[in-house]
Design an enzyme around this catalytic site. Structure first.
Site, mmCIF file in Angstrom:
data_model
loop_
_atom_site.group_PDB
_atom_site.id
_atom_site.type_symbol
_atom_site.label_atom_id
_atom_site.label_comp_id
_atom_site.label_asym_id
_atom_site.label_seq_id
_atom_site.Cartn_x
_atom_site.Cartn_y
_atom_site.Cartn_z
ATOM 1 N N HIS A 287 -4.967 9.637 0.054
ATOM 2 C CA HIS A 287 -4.820 8.802 1.249
ATOM 3 C C HIS A 287 -5.521 9.434 2.449
ATOM 4 C CE1 HIS A 287 -2.970 6.080 4.243
ATOM 5 N NE2 HIS A 287 -2.947 5.251 3.212
ATOM 6 N N HIS B 23 3.729 -2.267 3.182
ATOM 7 C CA HIS B 23 3.750 -0.899 2.650
ATOM 8 C C HIS B 23 4.984 -0.692 1.797
ATOM 9 C CE1 HIS B 23 0.652 -0.558 5.710
ATOM 10 N NE2 HIS B 23 0.226 0.505 5.055
ATOM 11 N N ASP C 86 0.820 -1.211 0.000
ATOM 12 C CA ASP C 86 0.000 0.000 0.000
ATOM 13 C C ASP C 86 0.859 1.267 0.000
ATOM 14 O OD1 ASP C 86 -2.051 -1.793 0.208
ATOM 15 O OD2 ASP C 86 -3.001 -0.855 1.935
ATOM 16 N N HIS D 145 -6.061 3.223 -4.106
ATOM 17 C CA HIS D 145 -5.969 3.469 -2.661
ATOM 18 C C HIS D 145 -6.269 4.954 -2.386
ATOM 19 C CE1 HIS D 145 -4.914 2.141 1.324
ATOM 20 N NE2 HIS D 145 -3.783 2.816 1.421
HETATM 21 ZN ZN LIG Z 1 -2.644 3.222 3.131
#
Ligand SMILES: [Zn+2]
Length: 293
Positions: free
Chosen positions: A131, A237, A76, A127
Site C-alpha cells: 500500500h 474500505h 480497498d 492493491h
Molecule cells: Zn488503499
C-alpha cells in the site's frame, strides 16, 4: 429580401445549435470534470464512443453506463481481520456482489479471509503489496509491488487478478506501462465515502484530510447516498466503521432505486462490451480480453 431571410434563418439555426450544445455541455460539466472540458468536441467524441467510461489504450475503467440505475461496490485495503467477515456476512445476507482490492501483506497475514472472499463468489483485485504510493517509485519497484501482491493471492487462492487499483489512485505513465505488461485493468472510482479517515495511519493522509473529523457509520451512508448516480463505482474500505454502516448503506442505495452489479457485469454493459475474467486460475489458460463493438 430573400437573401436576408436566408441569412436570418442560418443565424437562427446556428444560434439554436450553439445554445443546445452549450446547454448540453453545461448539464454534464460535473461529470466531465469541468465546463472547460465539457465544451470541447473531443469530450463529446469520447462520450459517443464510450472512451470516457473505459479507455482501452490506457486500460482504465472509469465508470459504468449512464442509462442504467446500477452501481458496483468495492472494498480497498483488506482483508482486515476485524471487519472482513462481518462485511462478507452482510453481503451474503443482502445478496450483493463486491470487489475487494486487497493489499498483499494483508493477504499473507490473513490468507483464510481471501479464501472466504473468493468462496462467496466475490471478485479480488490487486492493491499492491505494501500500500505505497506508486507515483514515487521506480519502474522495477512498481512492478514488484504489483507482482508481489499477485503472488500473495495466488498462494492463498490459486487465482490471478485482472483488476488493479493503485493506492490513493495515484499513477504515472510508468504505472500504466506495468499495468499493460501485467495484462491488468485499472479500476477507478466515482463515489468515495471518506471512510479511511480515522482508520488508516495518519502519515497516509493529506493535511486537508487530517482536519476532517473521524468517520462514523452514519456519515459513510450519507456520503454515498448523496453522490449516487447511474454507473458509479463506489469506493469503500474494509474496516470496522464501514462494516457497521454496510447493511444500512445497501438498503439506502436500493431505496433510491439502484441495483448492485459486479464490476465484471458492469464492464460487459459498456459500449465496448468488455469481457474479462476477474480471477482466472493461476495455471489455467490465459484469459481473453475481448472488446468488440
Ligand atoms: Zn488503499
Amino acid at each position: 429580401m430573400r437573401v436576408s431571410k436566408t441569412v436570418a434563418f442560418s443565424l437562427a439555426a446556428i444560434g439554436i445549435g450553439v445554445a443546445v450544445y452549450g446547454l448540453a455541455a453545461f448539464r454534464v460539466r460535473g461529470e466531465a470534470g469541468g465546463l472547460s472540458k465539457s465544451i470541447t468536441p473531443a469530450y463529446w467524441m469520447e462520450r459517443a464512443t464510450g472512451r470516457d467510461l473505459f479507455d482501452p489504450d490506457k486500460r482504465i475503467w472509469y465508470k459504468g453506463v449512464r442509462e442504467r440505475k446500477e452501481v458496483c461496490i468495492t472494498f480497498d485495503d483488506g482483508p482486515h481481520p476485524l471487519s472482513c467477515k462481518s462485511i462478507l456476512s452482510t453481503l451474503k445476507d443482502k445478496k450483493v456482489p463486491a470487489t475487494f482490492f486487497v493489499v498483499g501483506k494483508q493477504v499473507d497475514a490473513n490468507p483464510d479471509l481471501v479464501k472466504m472472499i473468493v468462496a462467496d463468489g466475490h471478485e479480488v483485485g490487486n492493491h499492491t503489496y505494501d500500500h505505497v504510493r506508486l507515483s514515487k517509485l521506480t519502474r522495477e519497484q512498481v512492478y514488484d509491488q504489483i507482482n508481489e501482491c499477485d503472488l500473495a493471492v495466488e498462494r492463498a487462492t490459486g487465482l490471478k487478478m485482472t483488476f488493479f487499483r493503485p493506492p490513493g489512485m495515484q499513477y504515472t505513465d510508468t504505472v500504466l506501462s506495468v499495468v499493460h505488461q501485467k495484462d491488468k485493468i485499472m479500476v477507478h472510482w466515482v463515489i468515495g465515502a471518506k471512510d479511511f479517515i480515522g482508520t488508516v495511519p495518519s502519515d497516509e493522509l493529506t493535511s486537508e484530510q487530517k482536519k476532517e473529523a473521524p468517520i462514523t457509520p452514519d456519515k459513510v451512508v450519507e456520503y454515498v447516498v448523496k453522490q449516487l448516480r447511474p454507473g458509479a463505482i463506489i469506493l469503500l474500505h474494509d474496516n470496522p466503521v464501514t462494516a457497521t454502516a454496510l447493511p444500512r448503506l445497501i438498503d439506502a442505495v436500493r431505496q433510491k432505486g439502484f441495483e448492485f452489479k459486479s464490476c465484471k457485469d458492469m464492464m460487459e454493459e459498456l459500449p465496448q462490451h468488455v469481457k474479462i475474467d476477474p480471477n482466472p486460475p493461476a495455471h489455467g489458460p490465459d484469459r481473453v480480453l475481448a472488446s468488440h463493438n
